[in-house]
Design a protein around this motif. Structure first.
Motif, PDB file in Angstrom:
ATOM      1  N   VAL A 111       0.864  -1.178   0.000  1.00  0.00           N
ATOM      2  CA  VAL A 111       0.000   0.000   0.000  1.00  0.00           C
ATOM      3  C   VAL A 111       0.901   1.228   0.000  1.00  0.00           C
ATOM      4  N   MET A 112       0.767   2.060  -1.026  1.00  0.00           N
ATOM      5  CA  MET A 112       1.569   3.280  -1.148  1.00  0.00           C
ATOM      6  C   MET A 112       0.688   4.476  -0.806  1.00  0.00           C
ATOM      7  N   ILE A 113       0.917   5.074   0.368  1.00  0.00           N
ATOM      8  CA  ILE A 113       0.167   6.254   0.788  1.00  0.00           C
ATOM      9  C   ILE A 113       1.062   7.466   0.555  1.00  0.00           C
ATOM     10  N   GLN A 114       0.683   8.296  -0.407  1.00  0.00           N
ATOM     11  CA  GLN A 114       1.593   9.367  -0.841  1.00  0.00           C
ATOM     12  C   GLN A 114       0.795  10.552  -1.372  1.00  0.00           C
ATOM     13  N   ASN A 115       1.329  11.744  -1.165  1.00  0.00           N
ATOM     14  CA  ASN A 115       0.773  12.937  -1.803  1.00  0.00           C
ATOM     15  C   ASN A 115       1.367  13.106  -3.194  1.00  0.00           C
ATOM     16  N   GLY A 116       0.622  13.750  -4.081  1.00  0.00           N
ATOM     17  CA  GLY A 116       1.135  14.028  -5.414  1.00  0.00           C
ATOM     18  C   GLY A 116       0.989  12.842  -6.359  1.00  0.00           C
ATOM     19  N   ILE A 117       1.722  12.915  -7.459  1.00  0.00           N
ATOM     20  CA  ILE A 117       1.648  11.875  -8.495  1.00  0.00           C
ATOM     21  C   ILE A 117       2.653  10.778  -8.163  1.00  0.00           C
ATOM     22  N   PRO A 118       2.202   9.538  -8.025  1.00  0.00           N
ATOM     23  CA  PRO A 118       3.094   8.445  -7.638  1.00  0.00           C
ATOM     24  C   PRO A 118       3.827   7.828  -8.830  1.00  0.00           C
ATOM     25  N   TRP A 119       4.887   7.104  -8.515  1.00  0.00           N
ATOM     26  CA  TRP A 119       5.726   6.471  -9.543  1.00  0.00           C
ATOM     27  C   TRP A 119       4.957   5.471 -10.391  1.00  0.00           C
ATOM     28  N   TRP A 120       3.903   4.856  -9.859  1.00  0.00           N
ATOM     29  CA  TRP A 120       3.167   3.804 -10.558  1.00  0.00           C
ATOM     30  C   TRP A 120       1.988   4.356 -11.363  1.00  0.00           C
ATOM     31  N   TYR A 121       1.848   5.674 -11.492  1.00  0.00           N
ATOM     32  CA  TYR A 121       0.612   6.305 -11.922  1.00  0.00           C
ATOM     33  C   TYR A 121      -0.016   5.673 -13.168  1.00  0.00           C
ATOM     34  N   PHE A 122       0.752   5.396 -14.210  1.00  0.00           N
ATOM     35  CA  PHE A 122       0.169   4.927 -15.470  1.00  0.00           C
ATOM     36  C   PHE A 122       0.003   3.414 -15.545  1.00  0.00           C
ATOM     37  N   HIS A 123       0.405   2.685 -14.516  1.00  0.00           N
ATOM     38  CA  HIS A 123       0.196   1.233 -14.503  1.00  0.00           C
ATOM     39  C   HIS A 123      -1.294   0.927 -14.433  1.00  0.00           C
ATOM     40  N   GLY A 124      -1.782   0.163 -15.392  1.00  0.00           N
ATOM     41  CA  GLY A 124      -3.191  -0.223 -15.400  1.00  0.00           C
ATOM     42  C   GLY A 124      -4.150   0.901 -15.718  1.00  0.00           C
ATOM     43  N   ASP A 125      -3.634   2.014 -16.236  1.00  0.00           N
ATOM     44  CA  ASP A 125      -4.460   3.202 -16.488  1.00  0.00           C
ATOM     45  C   ASP A 125      -5.090   3.122 -17.879  1.00  0.00           C
ATOM     46  N   LYS A 126      -6.380   2.866 -17.908  1.00  0.00           N
ATOM     47  CA  LYS A 126      -7.085   2.724 -19.192  1.00  0.00           C
ATOM     48  C   LYS A 126      -7.623   4.047 -19.722  1.00  0.00           C
ATOM     49  N   ALA A 127      -7.622   5.096 -18.889  1.00  0.00           N
ATOM     50  CA  ALA A 127      -8.314   6.323 -19.255  1.00  0.00           C
ATOM     51  C   ALA A 127      -7.452   7.310 -20.022  1.00  0.00           C
ATOM     52  N   SER A 128      -6.145   7.276 -19.841  1.00  0.00           N
ATOM     53  CA  SER A 128      -5.284   8.337 -20.372  1.00  0.00           C
ATOM     54  C   SER A 128      -4.741   8.065 -21.768  1.00  0.00           C
ATOM     55  N   GLY A 129      -4.760   6.800 -22.173  1.00  0.00           N
ATOM     56  CA  GLY A 129      -4.075   6.427 -23.420  1.00  0.00           C
ATOM     57  C   GLY A 129      -2.584   6.262 -23.235  1.00  0.00           C
ATOM     58  N   LEU A 130      -2.108   6.312 -21.993  1.00  0.00           N
ATOM     59  CA  LEU A 130      -0.676   6.197 -21.696  1.00  0.00           C
ATOM     60  C   LEU A 130      -0.393   5.014 -20.762  1.00  0.00           C
ATOM     61  N   GLU A 131      -1.217   3.995 -20.831  1.00  0.00           N
ATOM     62  CA  GLU A 131      -1.086   2.865 -19.919  1.00  0.00           C
ATOM     63  C   GLU A 131       0.327   2.269 -19.964  1.00  0.00           C
ATOM     64  N   GLY A 132       0.887   2.030 -18.790  1.00  0.00           N
ATOM     65  CA  GLY A 132       2.202   1.418 -18.687  1.00  0.00           C
ATOM     66  C   GLY A 132       3.367   2.374 -18.831  1.00  0.00           C
ATOM     67  N   ARG A 133       3.098   3.659 -19.102  1.00  0.00           N
ATOM     68  CA  ARG A 133       4.176   4.634 -19.264  1.00  0.00           C
ATOM     69  C   ARG A 133       4.896   4.842 -17.934  1.00  0.00           C
ATOM     70  N   GLN A 134       6.214   4.842 -17.980  1.00  0.00           N
ATOM     71  CA  GLN A 134       7.016   5.146 -16.806  1.00  0.00           C
ATOM     72  C   GLN A 134       7.534   6.577 -16.923  1.00  0.00           C
ATOM     73  N   VAL A 135       7.508   7.296 -15.825  1.00  0.00           N
ATOM     74  CA  VAL A 135       7.927   8.695 -15.799  1.00  0.00           C
ATOM     75  C   VAL A 135       9.274   8.763 -15.093  1.00  0.00           C
ATOM     76  N   GLU A 136      10.310   9.059 -15.866  1.00  0.00           N
ATOM     77  CA  GLU A 136      11.674   9.010 -15.354  1.00  0.00           C
ATOM     78  C   GLU A 136      11.862   9.872 -14.117  1.00  0.00           C
ATOM     79  N   ALA A 137      11.315  11.051 -14.104  1.00  0.00           N
ATOM     80  CA  ALA A 137      11.521  11.954 -12.964  1.00  0.00           C
ATOM     81  C   ALA A 137      10.911  11.403 -11.677  1.00  0.00           C
ATOM     82  N   LEU A 138       9.802  10.682 -11.791  1.00  0.00           N
ATOM     83  CA  LEU A 138       9.158  10.102 -10.622  1.00  0.00           C
ATOM     84  C   LEU A 138       9.839   8.826 -10.160  1.00  0.00           C
ATOM     85  N   ASP A 139      10.559   8.180 -11.057  1.00  0.00           N
ATOM     86  CA  ASP A 139      11.206   6.902 -10.744  1.00  0.00           C
ATOM     87  C   ASP A 139      12.494   6.786 -11.557  1.00  0.00           C
ATOM     88  N   PRO A 140      13.559   7.486 -11.132  1.00  0.00           N
ATOM     89  CA  PRO A 140      14.806   7.496 -11.899  1.00  0.00           C
ATOM     90  C   PRO A 140      15.326   6.088 -12.180  1.00  0.00           C
TER      91      PRO A 140
END
Length: 342
Positions: A111-140
């Motif tokens: 369980v990740m309890i965090q403020n802001g945008i988390p490192w896993w944000y696009f995992h399983g995301d069907k709404a954005s069209g960016l499913e599975g995208r990793q964001v380097e700044a959030l997870d170097p």
């Protein structure tokens, strides 16, 4: 109950104000009798927990809950955990990810309890069209994604005033509400079991199939108040009654626009969120507290993230871009001062 049997080994990774409260309540829960609750803490706080337990002062109660549980600053001392609840700030997760990974077995949940945008944000995301995208700044270098794995994650968004009074003593200043959700939107049995476990220990829990909507709703306030408070040294009331109030509105509007473009319409208007901000009164934001205590600020999840996601969504974020430049400069200045003092 079945979930109490399943989650027999639970680790709270980061026993600060929120994490310590979670550990204290879980360790005191009759539902977890016979289970092992362990907290990762450090310094004088760790010493106090080991020697005297953790005293939790809750709203409406005259006496603190005094909880005893195992605590360590060395995760490697622990065996595999069924459930790890991470309450670190977003910029602390990468450095802790190897230790967190060492606590996991194939079926562990995190369980990740965090403020802001988390490192896993696009995992399983069907709404954005960016499913599975990793964001380097959030997870170097993708280290957290590799070590912990987004498939283990249950996202958490908490509304809970909490304050560390002194080592081993924590005060909760409001009733508290914790939203939990699978990144995929699945209303899984494990999500329900974890929710029941936490609810039985004294938390108000809401499960959702749209955890990103809850992330953005809270982020609407965090993205504005945190960096502005650090730059002005102002508390929320002072910001709302001062000349920066128009900037608050601009920042929130940009955040709301990015969220909508990524398929997460925010349930409150900017005006409603600003009025809600006024109810927070004389509160200090977490970023201002970090600044005052000479700690690195949580810039990437709370400020840089909106500029990055804005570019992905083709939504301009000029107000947030300026805030990012200013708060980054301040953070760099503070880092130099810390290095000089060392």
């Amino acid at each position: 109950m079945e979930n109490a049997k399943q989650f027999r080994n639970i680790c709270i990774f980061g026993a600060g104000a929120i994490g310590g409260a979670l550990a204290a309540r879980l360790a005191s829960s009759p539902m977890l009798k016979g289970a092992t609750v362990t907290a990762i803490a450090r310094g004088a706080h760790l010493k106090a927990i080991r020697e005297h337990g953790l005293s939790l002062y809750e709203p409406g109660k005259t006496e603190p809950l005094v909880a005893t549980f195992a605590a360590t600053d060395t995760a490697a001392e622990l065996g595999p955990q069924d459930l790890v609840i991470v309450t670190l700030k977003g910029h602390q997760v990468t450095s802790a990810s190897e230790d967190i990974a060492g606590l996991l077995k194939p079926d562990s949940r995190v369980v990740m309890i965090q403020n802001g945008i988390p490192w896993w944000y696009f995992h399983g995301d069907k709404a954005s069209g960016l499913e599975g995208r990793q964001v380097e700044a959030l997870d170097p270098d993708g280290l957290v994604w590799q070590r912990i794995g987004p498939e283990r994650v249950i996202g958490g968004v908490i509304y809970q005033g909490a304050q560390m009074l002194e080592p081993g003593h924590i005060r909760l200043t409001s009733g508290g509400l914790l939203h939990l959700g699978e990144p995929s939107g699945a209303m899984s049995a494990e999500l329900g079991e974890i929710a029941n476990l936490l609810e039985a220990s004294g938390w108000t829990i809401k499960t959702t199939d749209r955890i990103r909507n809850e992330i953005w709703l809270k982020f609407l306030g965090n993205a504005a108040f945190n960096p502005i408070s650090a730059l002005t040294r102002g508390r929320i009331t002072e910001i709302m009654d001062g000349p920066a109030v128009d900037l608050v509105k601009q920042v929130m509007t940009e955040v709301r626009d990015v969220a909508g473009r990524l398929g997460c319409p925010v349930s409150e208007t900017v005006e409603q969120k600003m009025e809600h901000g006024r109810t927070l009164g004389n509160a200090k934001t977490s970023m201002l507290q970090d600044l005052e205590q000479g700690r690195p600020m949580e810039i990437t999840p709370l400020t840089r993230a909106i500029t990055l996601l804005g570019r992905m969504a083709n939504v301009p974020t000029p107000a947030n871009d300026i805030l990012l430049a200013l708060i980054s400069q301040l953070d760099e200045t503070m880092a130099k001062a810390r290095a000089t003092e060392a």
